[in-house]
Design a protein around this motif. Structure first.
Motif, PDB file in Angstrom:
ATOM      1  N   ALA A  66       0.842  -1.200   0.000  1.00  0.00           N
ATOM      2  CA  ALA A  66       0.000   0.000   0.000  1.00  0.00           C
ATOM      3  C   ALA A  66       0.877   1.249   0.000  1.00  0.00           C
ATOM      4  O   ALA A  66       1.836   1.350   0.760  1.00  0.00           O
ATOM      5  N   GLY A  67       0.555   2.171  -0.886  1.00  0.00           N
ATOM      6  CA  GLY A  67       1.317   3.407  -0.977  1.00  0.00           C
ATOM      7  C   GLY A  67       2.535   3.308  -1.878  1.00  0.00           C
ATOM      8  O   GLY A  67       3.249   4.287  -2.061  1.00  0.00           O
ATOM      9  N   GLY A  68       2.795   2.146  -2.441  1.00  0.00           N
ATOM     10  CA  GLY A  68       3.922   1.958  -3.351  1.00  0.00           C
ATOM     11  C   GLY A  68       4.757   0.755  -2.955  1.00  0.00           C
ATOM     12  O   GLY A  68       4.904   0.447  -1.771  1.00  0.00           O
ATOM     13  N   LYS A  93       7.383   0.925  -0.281  1.00  0.00           N
ATOM     14  CA  LYS A  93       6.939   0.953   1.117  1.00  0.00           C
ATOM     15  C   LYS A  93       7.040  -0.432   1.760  1.00  0.00           C
ATOM     16  O   LYS A  93       7.184  -0.557   2.970  1.00  0.00           O
ATOM     17  N   SER A 101       9.253   3.482  -9.128  1.00  0.00           N
ATOM     18  CA  SER A 101       8.973   2.487  -8.087  1.00  0.00           C
ATOM     19  C   SER A 101       9.980   1.341  -8.145  1.00  0.00           C
ATOM     20  O   SER A 101      10.433   0.851  -7.106  1.00  0.00           O
TER      21      SER A 101
END
Length: 137
Positions: A11-13, A16, A48
């Protein structure tokens, strides 16, 4: 060397996940690189990929394991499900290669009452095709 890991959220990338693994004291971890309850996956942005890779090195996290989404069924006698499943596996193999992930967990699926031999043959063919289609080894 003993490695301690757990399944962590992206979550969030994706990057993370490495942060979460480190915060929990892990040496290794497992992720879903995409929504585990969907056939579709979004492309991974180069930023990412770069952040994920640099954090793995910085935090000395390895191995990293990816887990296939839940919908694919590599043993399915249903041609449409089987075809989508092989494509999903090939796509995940590409995602793993982009992220430097060497291990992939998948549930092989169910033959849905068909002959066990037929289910095993479909799984073997699915693996061969997905590896070939992903350009991997």
């Amino acid at each position: 060397m003993l490695r301690l890991g757990m399944h962590v959220s992206i979550a969030g990338g994706l990057e993370k996940a490495a942060d979460r693994a480190r915060e929990k004291g892990c040496d290794a971890f497992q992720i879903f690189t995409t929504n585990p309850r969907s056939w579709r996956s979004k492309p991974i942005a180069q930023q990412s990929i770069d952040l994920f890779s640099s954090r793995l090195k910085e935090y000395d996290l390895h191995p990293v394991v990816s887990h296939m989404p839940y919908l694919p069924n590599l043993a399915s006698p249903r041609d449409e499900v089987y075809s989508r499943s092989v494509q999903a596996l090939a796509d995940e193999l590409v995602r793993c290669r982009l992220l430097g992930i060497s291990y992939l967990v998948t549930h092989l699926g169910s033959n849905l009452g068909a002959e066990k031999k037929d289910g095993r043959e479909r799984i073997a063919e699915a693996l061969k095709k997905a590896i070939a289609d992903s350009g991997g080894d």
